[in-house]
Design an enzyme around this catalytic site. Structure first.
Site, PDB file in Angstrom:
ATOM      1  N   SER A   1     -81.574  27.210  12.961  1.00 53.17           N
ATOM      2  CA  SER A   1     -80.951  27.982  11.885  1.00 53.17           C
ATOM      3  C   SER A   1     -81.944  28.980  11.325  1.00 53.17           C
ATOM      4  O   SER A   1     -83.159  28.732  11.314  1.00 53.17           O
ATOM      5  CB  SER A   1     -80.525  26.999  10.789  1.00 53.17           C
TER       6      SER A   1
ATOM      7  N   TYR B   1     -82.573  19.389   4.852  1.00 55.83           N
ATOM      8  CA  TYR B   1     -81.852  19.914   6.019  1.00 55.83           C
ATOM      9  C   TYR B   1     -82.729  20.912   6.776  1.00 55.83           C
ATOM     10  O   TYR B   1     -82.938  20.804   7.982  1.00 55.83           O
ATOM     11  CB  TYR B   1     -80.533  20.588   5.590  1.00 55.83           C
TER      12      TYR B   1
ATOM     13  N   LYS C   1     -84.600  20.768  10.652  1.00 50.38           N
ATOM     14  CA  LYS C   1     -84.514  21.770  11.733  1.00 50.38           C
ATOM     15  C   LYS C   1     -85.916  22.197  12.154  1.00 50.38           C
ATOM     16  O   LYS C   1     -86.209  22.337  13.344  1.00 50.38           O
ATOM     17  CB  LYS C   1     -83.720  22.995  11.266  1.00 50.38           C
TER      18      LYS C   1
HETATM   19  P1  NAD Z   1     -70.107  20.536  12.548  1.00 53.68           P
HETATM   20  O1  NAD Z   1     -70.392  19.492  11.528  1.00 53.68           O
HETATM   21  O2  NAD Z   1     -68.774  21.179  12.548  1.00 53.68           O
HETATM   22  O3  NAD Z   1     -70.373  19.929  14.008  1.00 53.68           O
HETATM   23  C1  NAD Z   1     -71.351  18.956  14.263  1.00 53.68           C
HETATM   24  C2  NAD Z   1     -70.724  17.853  15.114  1.00 53.68           C
HETATM   25  O4  NAD Z   1     -71.721  16.855  15.372  1.00 53.68           O
HETATM   26  C3  NAD Z   1     -69.549  17.163  14.422  1.00 53.68           C
HETATM   27  O5  NAD Z   1     -68.436  17.157  15.281  1.00 53.68           O
HETATM   28  C4  NAD Z   1     -70.072  15.744  14.164  1.00 53.68           C
HETATM   29  O6  NAD Z   1     -69.050  14.784  14.248  1.00 53.68           O
HETATM   30  C5  NAD Z   1     -71.123  15.581  15.244  1.00 53.68           C
HETATM   31  N1  NAD Z   1     -72.199  14.629  14.917  1.00 53.68           N
HETATM   32  C6  NAD Z   1     -72.923  14.552  13.768  1.00 53.68           C
HETATM   33  N2  NAD Z   1     -73.828  13.565  13.857  1.00 53.68           N
HETATM   34  C7  NAD Z   1     -73.680  13.013  15.095  1.00 53.68           C
HETATM   35  C8  NAD Z   1     -74.338  11.945  15.779  1.00 53.68           C
HETATM   36  N3  NAD Z   1     -75.319  11.246  15.203  1.00 53.68           N
HETATM   37  N4  NAD Z   1     -73.938  11.651  17.035  1.00 53.68           N
HETATM   38  C9  NAD Z   1     -72.933  12.349  17.633  1.00 53.68           C
HETATM   39  N5  NAD Z   1     -72.277  13.361  17.026  1.00 53.68           N
HETATM   40  C10 NAD Z   1     -72.650  13.683  15.767  1.00 53.68           C
HETATM   41  O7  NAD Z   1     -71.269  21.622  12.438  1.00 53.68           O
HETATM   42  P2  NAD Z   1     -71.362  23.084  13.065  1.00 53.68           P
HETATM   43  O8  NAD Z   1     -71.161  24.072  11.983  1.00 53.68           O
HETATM   44  O9  NAD Z   1     -70.550  23.172  14.296  1.00 53.68           O
HETATM   45  O10 NAD Z   1     -72.922  23.113  13.412  1.00 53.68           O
HETATM   46  C11 NAD Z   1     -73.411  22.730  14.677  1.00 53.68           C
HETATM   47  C12 NAD Z   1     -74.919  22.766  14.669  1.00 53.68           C
HETATM   48  O11 NAD Z   1     -75.361  24.065  14.318  1.00 53.68           O
HETATM   49  C13 NAD Z   1     -75.578  21.818  13.659  1.00 53.68           C
HETATM   50  O12 NAD Z   1     -76.743  21.273  14.244  1.00 53.68           O
HETATM   51  C14 NAD Z   1     -75.935  22.722  12.503  1.00 53.68           C
HETATM   52  O13 NAD Z   1     -77.031  22.240  11.769  1.00 53.68           O
HETATM   53  C15 NAD Z   1     -76.284  24.005  13.243  1.00 53.68           C
HETATM   54  N6  NAD Z   1     -76.107  25.200  12.386  1.00 53.68           N
HETATM   55  C16 NAD Z   1     -74.900  25.426  11.777  1.00 53.68           C
HETATM   56  C17 NAD Z   1     -74.731  26.521  10.947  1.00 53.68           C
HETATM   57  C18 NAD Z   1     -73.400  26.766  10.250  1.00 53.68           C
HETATM   58  O14 NAD Z   1     -73.369  27.542   9.313  1.00 53.68           O
HETATM   59  N7  NAD Z   1     -72.295  26.181  10.655  1.00 53.68           N
HETATM   60  C19 NAD Z   1     -75.796  27.411  10.750  1.00 53.68           C
HETATM   61  C20 NAD Z   1     -77.006  27.168  11.391  1.00 53.68           C
HETATM   62  C21 NAD Z   1     -77.142  26.045  12.224  1.00 53.68           C
HETATM   63  C1  UD1 Z   2     -76.550  28.130   3.750  1.00 52.71           C
HETATM   64  C2  UD1 Z   2     -77.701  27.158   3.710  1.00 52.71           C
HETATM   65  C3  UD1 Z   2     -78.525  27.290   4.980  1.00 52.71           C
HETATM   66  C4  UD1 Z   2     -77.639  27.121   6.210  1.00 52.71           C
HETATM   67  C5  UD1 Z   2     -76.504  28.140   6.149  1.00 52.71           C
HETATM   68  C6  UD1 Z   2     -75.548  27.941   7.289  1.00 52.71           C
HETATM   69  C7  UD1 Z   2     -78.192  26.872   1.327  1.00 52.71           C
HETATM   70  C8  UD1 Z   2     -79.182  27.095   0.219  1.00 52.71           C
HETATM   71  N1  UD1 Z   2     -78.506  27.382   2.529  1.00 52.71           N
HETATM   72  O1  UD1 Z   2     -77.094  29.420   3.777  1.00 52.71           O
HETATM   73  O2  UD1 Z   2     -79.547  26.318   5.005  1.00 52.71           O
HETATM   74  O3  UD1 Z   2     -78.381  27.302   7.400  1.00 52.71           O
HETATM   75  O4  UD1 Z   2     -75.776  27.946   4.918  1.00 52.71           O
HETATM   76  O5  UD1 Z   2     -74.704  29.036   7.411  1.00 52.71           O
HETATM   77  O6  UD1 Z   2     -77.180  26.230   1.137  1.00 52.71           O
HETATM   78  N2  UD1 Z   2     -72.102  31.996  -2.181  1.00 52.71           N
HETATM   79  C9  UD1 Z   2     -71.397  32.179  -3.364  1.00 52.71           C
HETATM   80  N3  UD1 Z   2     -70.440  31.268  -3.700  1.00 52.71           N
HETATM   81  C10 UD1 Z   2     -70.134  30.179  -2.908  1.00 52.71           C
HETATM   82  C11 UD1 Z   2     -70.856  30.009  -1.701  1.00 52.71           C
HETATM   83  C12 UD1 Z   2     -71.840  30.931  -1.373  1.00 52.71           C
HETATM   84  O7  UD1 Z   2     -71.639  33.136  -4.090  1.00 52.71           O
HETATM   85  O8  UD1 Z   2     -69.268  29.374  -3.279  1.00 52.71           O
HETATM   86  C13 UD1 Z   2     -73.119  33.003  -1.789  1.00 52.71           C
HETATM   87  C14 UD1 Z   2     -74.526  32.466  -1.667  1.00 52.71           C
HETATM   88  O9  UD1 Z   2     -75.215  32.523  -2.881  1.00 52.71           O
HETATM   89  C15 UD1 Z   2     -75.105  33.392  -0.586  1.00 52.71           C
HETATM   90  C16 UD1 Z   2     -73.901  33.732   0.303  1.00 52.71           C
HETATM   91  O10 UD1 Z   2     -72.749  33.481  -0.504  1.00 52.71           O
HETATM   92  O11 UD1 Z   2     -75.567  34.579  -1.171  1.00 52.71           O
HETATM   93  C17 UD1 Z   2     -73.815  32.898   1.560  1.00 52.71           C
HETATM   94  O12 UD1 Z   2     -73.867  31.521   1.218  1.00 52.71           O
HETATM   95  P1  UD1 Z   2     -73.675  30.347   2.306  1.00 52.71           P
HETATM   96  O13 UD1 Z   2     -72.438  30.598   3.090  1.00 52.71           O
HETATM   97  O14 UD1 Z   2     -73.799  29.055   1.602  1.00 52.71           O
HETATM   98  O15 UD1 Z   2     -74.896  30.569   3.311  1.00 52.71           O
HETATM   99  P2  UD1 Z   2     -76.477  30.649   3.033  1.00 52.71           P
HETATM  100  O16 UD1 Z   2     -76.791  30.500   1.599  1.00 52.71           O
HETATM  101  O17 UD1 Z   2     -76.989  31.832   3.733  1.00 52.71           O
END
Ligand code: NAD
Ligand code: UD1
Length: 338
Positions: A124, A148, A152
Site C-alpha cells: 500500500s 496496519y 505492510k
Molecule cells: P478485502 O477485505 O475485500 O479482501 C481481503 C480478503 O482476504 C477477504 O476476502 C478476506 O476474507 C480474506 N482474508 C483475510 N484474512 C484471511 C486469512 N487469514 N486467511 C484467508 N483469507 C483471509 O480487501 P481488499 O480491499 O480486496 O484488499 C486486498 C489486499 O490489498 C489487502 O492485503 C489490503 O491490505 C491491500 N490493500 C487494499 C487497499 C484498499 O483500499 N482496498 C489499499 C492498499 C492495499
Molecule cells: C486509507 C488508510 C490507508 C489505506 C488506504 C486504502 C487511513 C489513515 N489511511 O487511506 O492506510 O492504505 O485507506 O485505500 O485510514 N475522507 C473523508 N471522509 C470520510 C472518509 C475519508 O473526508 O468519511 C477523506 C480522508 O480524509 C482523505 C480521503 O477522503 O483525505 C481519502 O480517505 P480514505 O478513502 O480513507 O483513504 P486514505 O486516507 O488515503
C-alpha cells in the site's frame, strides 16, 4: 498459468480473478471468508464464464496451503489476504500482526515446501507515511504510523530479506494508491461491512440513501480547496496491473517494487462532485475535524510500472464514479447474505 490467489473473494482479489481468467490464467482462490461472502464466486462465474476453484481456508494453515499448491500445480501466488482497516488495527494490533505478518510468513514457508517461487504481494502507499513531496517514486523513504501500515512495512522488509537469501525467487511488491470503482457490469464491487472507513464507499452509501451525509475530514489542508488529495485508481486498472506483473516479472528472479496509481490527484470535494454528476443524486456533506493520522496529499509517480510492466491506468474519474454507482444502485445492501 495456475495461480493461487489468497484473499481472492475480496474486493480487489475478485476483480483480479476476472482479469486473470480473461488473460488465460487459472486462478485458484484461497480465502477464509472473514471479510467476503461465498456468493462472490457466482458473480465471478457470471462475468467471466469460468467458476474458479475455491478453497475455504486460512493462510495460517500451512499444511492446507501445501496440499492445495501441490494438488493444483500452482506456479505463482498473488497474496491479497489480510486485514485492512486502519482504525481497527489500532484497537487490535495482535490480530493485524498475526493475519498480515505471521500469515504471510506461513504462506512463504508453505510455498518453499511446495517449490513455488513466485509471489506478488498487495502492499500500500501507506508505506510512504507522510511523504516529503509528491509525486511519490518507489525509492522514497518508508515509514508507518499505525499497526496496519506497520504490518505492510514489516511484510515488505521480511520479503526483501527473504528474496536476498533466495535469489531464484521472484517477489513483487505492488504499492496500491486508492482503489475505487467496480466491475463495469455492476455484478461485483466493494461491499464493506459496517460503517465504511474509506471515502468512496461512504459517498456511494450517502448517494443511495443508506447514510444521511458525508463527514469531510478537514478543509484546512494546504491544498487548493483545503480537503485531502489522493490518487484514486479504478479497481479494473489495478487488476490489470497484477496480470501485467505476473506476465512481465512473475518469472524474473529478483525483488520488484511498483507503485500502482494513476499519477493524478483529486480532492475530497472533487470526488463528491464527480459522484453527484455520475449518480444524479445529491451527496450532502458536513466539514468536521481532521482525521488523526491523515495526510494532506498523496499521489504516485507511476512511470516505473509504465516502463517495466507496460501497464498504465487508463480508466477516468467518470468511469470510477459511474461504475461505483452502477454497483451501489443495483446492490444497495451489497452482496446477498448467505
Ligand atoms: P478485502 O477485505 O475485500 O479482501 C481481503 C480478503 O482476504 C477477504 O476476502 C478476506 O476474507 C480474506 N482474508 C483475510 N484474512 C484471511 C486469512 N487469514 N486467511 C484467508 N483469507 C483471509 O480487501 P481488499 O480491499 O480486496 O484488499 C486486498 C489486499 O490489498 C489487502 O492485503 C489490503 O491490505 C491491500 N490493500 C487494499 C487497499 C484498499 O483500499 N482496498 C489499499 C492498499 C492495499
Ligand atoms: C486509507 C488508510 C490507508 C489505506 C488506504 C486504502 C487511513 C489513515 N489511511 O487511506 O492506510 O492504505 O485507506 O485505500 O485510514 N475522507 C473523508 N471522509 C470520510 C472518509 C475519508 O473526508 O468519511 C477523506 C480522508 O480524509 C482523505 C480521503 O477522503 O483525505 C481519502 O480517505 P480514505 O478513502 O480513507 O483513504 P486514505 O486516507 O488515503
Amino acid at each position: 498459468m495456475n495461480v493461487l490467489v489468497t484473499g481472492g473473494m475480496g474486493y480487489i482479489g475478485s476483480h483480479t480473478c476476472i482479469q486473470m481468467i480473461q488473460s488465460g490464467m487459472t486462478p485458484v482462490i484461497f480465502d477464509n471468508l472473514y471479510n467476503s461472502k461465498s456468493s462472490v464466486l457466482d458473480c465471478i462465474e457470471k462475468v467471466s464464464g469460468t467458476r474458479p476453484v475455491f478453497i475455504n481456508g486460512d493462510i495460517r494453515d500451512k499444511s492446507l496451503l501445501i496440499k492445495v499448491m501441490k494438488e493444483h500445480d500452482i506456479e505463482n501466488v498473488i497474496h491479497f489476504a489480510g486485514l485492512k482497516a486502519v482504525g481497527e488495527s489500532v484497537e487490535k494490533p495482535l490480530e493485524y500482526y498475526d493475519n498480515n505478518v505471521n500469515g504471510t510468513l506461513v504462506l512463504v514457508d508453505a510455498m518453499r515446501e511446495a517449490n513455488v517461487k513466485s509471489l506478488v504481494f498487495s502492499s500500500s502507499a501507506t508505506v510512504y507515511g507522510d511523504p516529503a513531496s509528491v509525486p511519490i517514486t518507489e525509492d522514497f523513504p518508508t515509514s508507518a504510523t499505525n499497526p496496519y501500515g506497520r504490518s505492510k512495512l514489516m511484510v515488505e522488509e521480511c520479503l526483501t530479506d527473504f528474496q536476498k537469501a533466495n535469489s531464484d525467487w521472484s517477489i513483487t511488491l505492488l504499492r496500491y494508491f486508492n482503489p475505487v470503482g467496480s466491475h463495469p457490469t455492476g455484478e461485483l464491487g466493494e461491499d464493506p461491512q459496517g460503517i465504511p472507513n474509506n471515502l468512496m464507499p461512504f459517498v456511494s452509501q450517502v448517494a443511495v440513501g443508506r447514510r444521511e451525509f458525508l463527514s469531510v475530514f478537514g478543509n484546512d489542508y494546504p491544498t487548493p480547496d483545503g480537503t485531502g488529495i489522493r490518487d484514486y485508481i479504478h479497481v479494473m486498472d489495478l487488476s490489470d496491473g497484477h496480470v501485467a506483473a505476473l506476465e512481465k516479472v512473475g518469472a524474473k528472479h529478483g525483488l520488484h517494487i511498483y507503485n500502482l496509481g494513476t499519477g493524478n490527484g483529486y480532492s475530497v470535494l472533487d470526488m463528491v462532485k464527480a459522484f453527484e454528476s455520475a449518480s444524479g443524486k445529491p451527496v450532502p456533506y458536513k466539514v468536521v475535524a481532521r482525521r488523526a493520522g491523515d495526510i494532506a496529499e498523496c499521489w504516485a509517480d507511476p512511470a516505473k510500472a509504465v516502463t517495466e510492466l507496460g501497464w498504465k491506468a487508463e480508466r477516468t474519474l467518470e468511469e470510477m464514479t459511474q461504475d461505483t454507482w452502477r454497483w451501489q444502485s443495483s446492490n444497495p445492501q451489497g452482496y446477498p447474505s448467505e
